[in-house]
Scaffold this motif. Structure first.
Motif, mmCIF file in Angstrom:
data_model
loop_
_atom_site.group_PDB
_atom_site.id
_atom_site.type_symbol
_atom_site.label_atom_id
_atom_site.label_comp_id
_atom_site.label_asym_id
_atom_site.label_seq_id
_atom_site.Cartn_x
_atom_site.Cartn_y
_atom_site.Cartn_z
ATOM 1 N N SER A 181 -9.883 -5.940 1.782
ATOM 2 C CA SER A 181 -9.311 -7.271 1.964
ATOM 3 C C SER A 181 -9.619 -7.711 3.386
ATOM 4 N N ASP A 182 -9.323 -8.949 3.683
ATOM 5 C CA ASP A 182 -9.581 -9.440 5.027
ATOM 6 C C ASP A 182 -8.381 -9.236 5.953
ATOM 7 N N GLU A 183 -7.397 -8.453 5.497
ATOM 8 C CA GLU A 183 -6.247 -8.127 6.345
ATOM 9 C C GLU A 183 -6.704 -7.274 7.526
ATOM 10 N N ARG A 184 -6.132 -7.516 8.688
ATOM 11 C CA ARG A 184 -6.396 -6.675 9.854
ATOM 12 C C ARG A 184 -5.508 -5.449 9.745
ATOM 13 N N MET A 185 -6.112 -4.272 9.904
ATOM 14 C CA MET A 185 -5.368 -3.031 9.764
ATOM 15 C C MET A 185 -5.643 -2.130 10.948
ATOM 16 N N ARG A 186 -4.713 -1.248 11.212
ATOM 17 C CA ARG A 186 -4.910 -0.220 12.221
ATOM 18 C C ARG A 186 -5.775 0.883 11.650
ATOM 19 N N LYS A 224 -13.980 2.395 15.072
ATOM 20 C CA LYS A 224 -13.822 1.021 14.603
ATOM 21 C C LYS A 224 -13.266 0.927 13.191
ATOM 22 N N ARG A 225 -13.572 1.931 12.365
ATOM 23 C CA ARG A 225 -13.162 1.847 10.964
ATOM 24 C C ARG A 225 -13.178 3.246 10.370
#
Length: 116
Positions: free
Chosen positions: A42-47, A4-5
């Motif tokens: 940040s709240d950016e969605r990342m791979r 997930k992260r």
């Protein structure tokens, strides 16, 4: 199972240096603060990505961390204003990124890049 992260952790006794570099210059938000451990993001969605290499491309040292930004010129200006030495670049690479290298306060080589 699904990853997930992925989080990078850097040992330091001076968390304020992380605040100045990652919070101040790069503008990342402090997401967690336990007093002894801070997380910036940040709240950016990342791979989810993990990279491995023998070099950093164009004969450069392999960076410890790569940070993609949406405005490379503003990023460059912020690092120059903060008197952080630019170790490589800025340069447009043949694989379609414009980038430069800096060292964070902990000696980690950081690749700041923007896809062209």
């Amino acid at each position: 199972m699904k990853v997930k992260r992925i989080m990078a952790n850097t040992a330091t006794e001076d968390l304020d240096k992380a605040e100045a570099f990652y919070g101040g210059i790069l503008g990342l938000e402090r997401l967690m603060d336990h007093g002894w451990f801070r997380t910036y993001g940040s709240d950016e969605r990342m791979r989810v990505q993990v990279s491995f290499g023998a070099e950093g491309g164009s004969g450069t040292e392999l960076p410890d961390l790569s940070i993609e930004v949406d405005d490379i010129e503003t990023a460059l200006m912020r690092f120059e204003e903060a008197s952080v030495p630019i170790e490589y670049g800025p340069v447009s690479e043949p694989w379609g990124v414009r980038r430069f290298y800096v060292r964070d306060p902990f000696g980690k080589l950081v690749n700041i890049l923007q896809h062209e």
